[in-house]
Design an enzyme around this catalytic site. Sequence first.
Site, PDB file in Angstrom:
ATOM      1  N   ALA A 123       0.828  -1.213   0.000  1.00 42.74           N
ATOM      2  CA  ALA A 123       0.000   0.000   0.000  1.00 42.74           C
ATOM      3  C   ALA A 123       0.863   1.265   0.000  1.00 42.74           C
ATOM      4  O   ALA A 123       0.519   2.269  -0.620  1.00 42.74           O
ATOM      5  CB  ALA A 123      -0.931   0.010   1.211  1.00 42.74           C
ATOM      6  N   GLU A 194       5.860  -9.846  -6.252  1.00 43.18           N
ATOM      7  CA  GLU A 194       6.524  -9.985  -4.952  1.00 43.18           C
ATOM      8  C   GLU A 194       7.988 -10.382  -5.172  1.00 43.18           C
ATOM      9  O   GLU A 194       8.270 -11.311  -5.934  1.00 43.18           O
ATOM     10  CB  GLU A 194       5.810 -11.042  -4.114  1.00 43.18           C
TER      11      GLU A 194
END
Lengths: 233, 233
Positions: A123, A194
């Site tokens: 985020a 990721e």
Amino acid sequence: MKRLLLASTSTVYGGTYLSYLQEELTDFFAGIDEILFIPYARPSGITHDEYTAIAQQGFEKIQKRVVGLHTFADPKAALAQAKAIFTGGGNTFLLVTRLYELGLMSILREVVAGGTPYMGTSAGSNIAGQTMQTTNDMPIIYPPSFQTLGAVPFNINPHYLDPDPHSKHKGETRETRIKEFHKFNDIPVIGLREGSWLRITDDQIELKGNLTARVFLKEQPPYETTDLSPVYP
Amino acid sequence: MKRLLLASTSTVYGGTYLSYLQEELTDFFAGIDEILFIPYARPSGITHDEYTAIAQQGFEKIQKRVVGLHTFADPKAALAQAKAIFTGGGNTFLLVTRLYELGLMSILREVVAGGTPYMGTSAGSNIAGQTMQTTNDMPIIYPPSFQTLGAVPFNINPHYLDPDPHSKHKGETRETRIKEFHKFNDIPVIGLREGSWLRITDDQIELKGNLTARVFLKEQPPYETTDLSPVYP
């Protein structure tokens, strides 16, 4: 002057919090002893104190002090005076709502544009983009706006996931969602997997980690690349 | 008088559009020859006409005529006079934005409360809840509000997915997201798996399909059930 480190995730499979980034963090925060931590995204709803303790632990090995922005009586002044800033992941709707409610979004935009080193994970990376509209998060709270920092000329989709060819699930894939975004928006989107992160210094951008990124441009087929200079600055 | 059919998905693995629901649709729409279709969620950004054609095909076998709401010069009147309504899935942010922009949300709320049979799939089911805040969709457009129809006293999470115990992905699971929702909201959430649907008649609720639903209540451990009467009405 702009210095950004934008990671897809704080933690990779089999690692601990920020462990895969230790070398990069040592370099990025060289000469800085204290990092201002923005804990408002509250992953799994943990408290600001709990989250700051986790961040502190992540920076312990490289001897940095982490101070939570929520501990300041005047968070605007704290942001303006920070030596470096780290925004942790969690819920992007919550993070953006709190930044607006506290009058911090515009100050954060200014200090990042002015050269204060800014690191984000998940985020915290998403809000470095033009808008939060390529978040994966659930809209648990209604933000005053989807506009974010605009520190980069694109949006980031963190935790980017390739479609699973064996899935029997009929919910939309990530790629379908981003294509829907481009029906109504022109902003390029970087699908950041990721283990990947962006290191930005002024007009230079570098994709780091061992993976390619997936670039989505409006009305064009998405493509894999390690060179993001065509979308920056 | 209230008549709702709320499905997690329009299509299950190996099936075609609405194929797994044919028997239920025959019963739910008995005596009704024309269904008003709300196409605003535009899955993958397809046009309103394209989407309406897909819906029409789904209802062909049971001899129902499907008319797109977008084809009416006065969509408010069309909604108010509809014999039955079906809202298809796609992007919930887009669906909710258009319903508000066109002044249709309050009318839809009234006619559903007044007894017009309402069917939803995915986003169309999500908006039957109190708010759209447990959608899985990407915020590709900024809606005027997250409030929705409130035809049921809970929120629905469509396409509910159990955590994959073998996943190496570190993005939040669906359960984690719903727990985050409950840090800031009291509304019960029903995780409705693909292949499940709710049939509601006045004060009766029935979970149909062969699966349990997962019920999330604030500050309580989630549980599996086939009996949703404790959360309705």
